[in-house]
Design an enzyme around this catalytic site. Structure first.
Site, PDB file in Angstrom:
ATOM      1  N   ASP A 280       0.834  -1.216   0.000  1.00 19.95           N
ATOM      2  CA  ASP A 280       0.000   0.000   0.000  1.00 19.95           C
ATOM      3  C   ASP A 280       0.865   1.262   0.000  1.00 19.95           C
ATOM      4  O   ASP A 280       0.535   2.251   0.656  1.00 19.95           O
ATOM      5  CB  ASP A 280      -0.932   0.017   1.214  1.00 19.95           C
ATOM      6  CG  ASP A 280      -1.665  -1.284   1.420  1.00 19.95           C
ATOM      7  OD1 ASP A 280      -2.019  -1.930   0.418  1.00 19.95           O
ATOM      8  OD2 ASP A 280      -1.882  -1.680   2.586  1.00 19.95           O
TER       9      ASP A 280
ATOM     10  N   ASN B 229     -18.063  -5.341  -0.901  1.00 22.81           N
ATOM     11  CA  ASN B 229     -17.166  -5.105   0.228  1.00 22.81           C
ATOM     12  C   ASN B 229     -16.822  -3.632   0.365  1.00 22.81           C
ATOM     13  O   ASN B 229     -16.785  -3.084   1.478  1.00 22.81           O
ATOM     14  CB  ASN B 229     -15.884  -5.927   0.078  1.00 22.81           C
ATOM     15  CG  ASN B 229     -16.162  -7.412   0.079  1.00 22.81           C
ATOM     16  OD1 ASN B 229     -16.278  -8.022  -0.985  1.00 22.81           O
ATOM     17  ND2 ASN B 229     -16.294  -8.009   1.248  1.00 22.81           N
TER      18      ASN B 229
ATOM     19  N   GLU C  36     -11.100  -0.198  -4.193  1.00 24.24           N
ATOM     20  CA  GLU C  36     -10.406   0.424  -3.063  1.00 24.24           C
ATOM     21  C   GLU C  36      -9.143   1.128  -3.554  1.00 24.24           C
ATOM     22  O   GLU C  36      -8.828   1.131  -4.745  1.00 24.24           O
ATOM     23  CB  GLU C  36     -10.049  -0.624  -2.003  1.00 24.24           C
ATOM     24  CG  GLU C  36      -9.058  -1.683  -2.478  1.00 24.24           C
ATOM     25  CD  GLU C  36      -8.764  -2.734  -1.421  1.00 24.24           C
ATOM     26  OE1 GLU C  36      -9.501  -2.818  -0.426  1.00 24.24           O
ATOM     27  OE2 GLU C  36      -7.786  -3.499  -1.601  1.00 24.24           O
TER      28      GLU C  36
ATOM     29  N   HIS D 287      -2.809  -1.190  -5.203  1.00 24.71           N
ATOM     30  CA  HIS D 287      -2.708  -0.099  -4.226  1.00 24.71           C
ATOM     31  C   HIS D 287      -1.573   0.850  -4.593  1.00 24.71           C
ATOM     32  O   HIS D 287      -0.572   0.966  -3.899  1.00 24.71           O
ATOM     33  CB  HIS D 287      -2.547  -0.619  -2.808  1.00 24.71           C
ATOM     34  CG  HIS D 287      -2.988   0.413  -1.804  1.00 24.71           C
ATOM     35  ND1 HIS D 287      -3.965   0.180  -0.878  1.00 24.71           N
ATOM     36  CD2 HIS D 287      -2.603   1.705  -1.632  1.00 24.71           C
ATOM     37  CE1 HIS D 287      -4.149   1.278  -0.161  1.00 24.71           C
ATOM     38  NE2 HIS D 287      -3.339   2.214  -0.612  1.00 24.71           N
TER      39      HIS D 287
ATOM     40  N   ARG E  24       4.423  -8.417  -0.042  1.00 25.98           N
ATOM     41  CA  ARG E  24       4.000  -7.418  -1.012  1.00 25.98           C
ATOM     42  C   ARG E  24       5.049  -6.306  -0.991  1.00 25.98           C
ATOM     43  O   ARG E  24       5.183  -5.587  -0.007  1.00 25.98           O
ATOM     44  CB  ARG E  24       2.605  -6.890  -0.683  1.00 25.98           C
ATOM     45  CG  ARG E  24       1.524  -7.941  -0.849  1.00 25.98           C
ATOM     46  CD  ARG E  24       0.135  -7.376  -0.614  1.00 25.98           C
ATOM     47  NE  ARG E  24      -0.082  -7.032   0.790  1.00 25.98           N
ATOM     48  CZ  ARG E  24      -1.172  -6.417   1.248  1.00 25.98           C
ATOM     49  NH1 ARG E  24      -2.125  -6.059   0.406  1.00 25.98           N
ATOM     50  NH2 ARG E  24      -1.301  -6.165   2.533  1.00 25.98           N
TER      51      ARG E  24
END
Length: 341
Positions: free
Chosen positions: A41, A180, A217, A281, A314
């Site tokens: 992120d 979601n 998102e 992200h 990640r």
């Protein structure tokens, strides 16, 4: 919600947690991907003071970390400052996700998502405020919880300014909508309050947006060539994770959902050829020459044991953005590990 009080011990713990002073000299080395390992992120931006600031989620989901360097390549060896740690119990003692650092009205602001000690997935968005020109020595305190129309799962807030107006875009679960999370946009009145009722920009409905979970998102804004390009992440956080994009004219009324168009296919997705999986992200920055750059996280492998949310690998990656003749960004594919050519 009124301003929340931050435990002084938490602020001191963050301020004392500088693992080493950041590199002070510009780094002329090339970018080597992944730039920072085990940092999901990721958000990187170049501030007017000449520093590149970077933050992101750590695998433990327990703290907010800030690093900086004089170059994008320098972030690879910049040490982190912990500016805040979650309390041992109670409010904000759950998972800590996806921070973003911004300079707003003469002070620093860090938006982040946090759960509670007794319900780690009770995710809401909060804001830290840092007083002082240097975020590494700023006086950090809790500004409060972001106030939206619903007290529901809320995360991934990003802020940007256009034509003198500051905007906030974020992801949230809306009651009565079977997803979601969706994407919402509104002008900001303060760090924690909106200046108008939000508009719902996007709901995950396409097949590549609903794999594993129905997710839109992690929005990120790129305003170029007379348009705003708003990227976002979709589907589960494994190899299916990918980027979509919304587009609107820069001079349009962004609060009218009709001015926005959605890409029918992902604009950035896994590359089996380059062995980069689940890119998403993202954030945007510029390199030392002013070239637009894409910052994102991805894994080096597709197969994950257990819940992908708890796979730590990640890694933050950076690569240049190209533009088509019509001015639309072309993100290409995730580049392979190694030196950026």
């Amino acid at each position: 919600m009124g301003t929340m009080q931050l435990d002084r011990r938490q602020v001191m713990a963050g301020g004392l947690a500088l693992m080493a002073s950041p590199a002070m000299a510009a780094d002329t080395a090339p970018i080597v991907n992944p730039v920072v390992r085990q940092c999901a992120d990721a958000q990187v931006f170049r501030h007017s003071d000449g520093w590149y600031y970077m933050t992101g989620s750590v695998p433990e989901y327990d703290r907010l970390v800030l690093r900086r360097a004089r170059s994008l390549a320098g972030l690879a060896h910049a040490r982190g400052l912990v500016i805040w740690r979650r309390p041992a119990s109670g409010k904000l003692a759950g998972y800590i996700w996806a921070p973003e650092l911004h300079w707003i009205d003469g002070a620093w602001a860090m938006y982040f998502a946090a759960g509670d000690g007794d319900d780690k997935f009770h995710i809401r968005t909060y804001v830290l405020r840092g007083e002082g020109a240097d975020p590494f020595t700023a006086r950090w305190s809790m500004a409060g919880q972001l106030q939206t129309p619903w007290d529901t799962f809320t995360l991934d807030s990003t802020s940007f300014v256009h034509q003198g107006r500051r905007w906030l875009c974020w992801a949230q679960h809306e009651p009565g909508v079977d997803t979601n999370s969706n994407l919402y946009l509104a002008p900001l009145a303060s760090l924690t309050s909106l200046a108008a009722a939000p508009v719902r920009l996007s709901v995950p409905t396409l097949d590549w947006e609903v794999r594993g979970f129905k997710v839109n998102e992690a929005p990120a804004a790129l305003i170029r060539n007379g348009r705003i390009f708003l990227t976002y992440s979709a589907s589960a956080t494994d190899a299916r994770y990918c980027l979509g994009m919304l587009t609107a004219p820069a001079d349009a009324n962004w609060m009218d959902p009709r001015v926005w168009t959605k890409s029918p296919v992902p604009v950035f997705a896994s590359s089996p050829a380059n062995k980069v999986w689940g890119p998403g992200h993202n954030s945007f920055t510029v390199d030392e020459h002013g070239r637009d750059m894409l910052v994102y996280h991805a894994r080096d492998y597709a197969e994950i044991k257990g819940d992908p949310l708890f796979d730590p690998n990640r890694h933050t990656r950076i690569q240049p953005i190209h533009y088509r003749p019509d001015g639309v960004p072309d993100f290409g594919v995730p580049v392979a590990n190694g030196r950026l050519g």
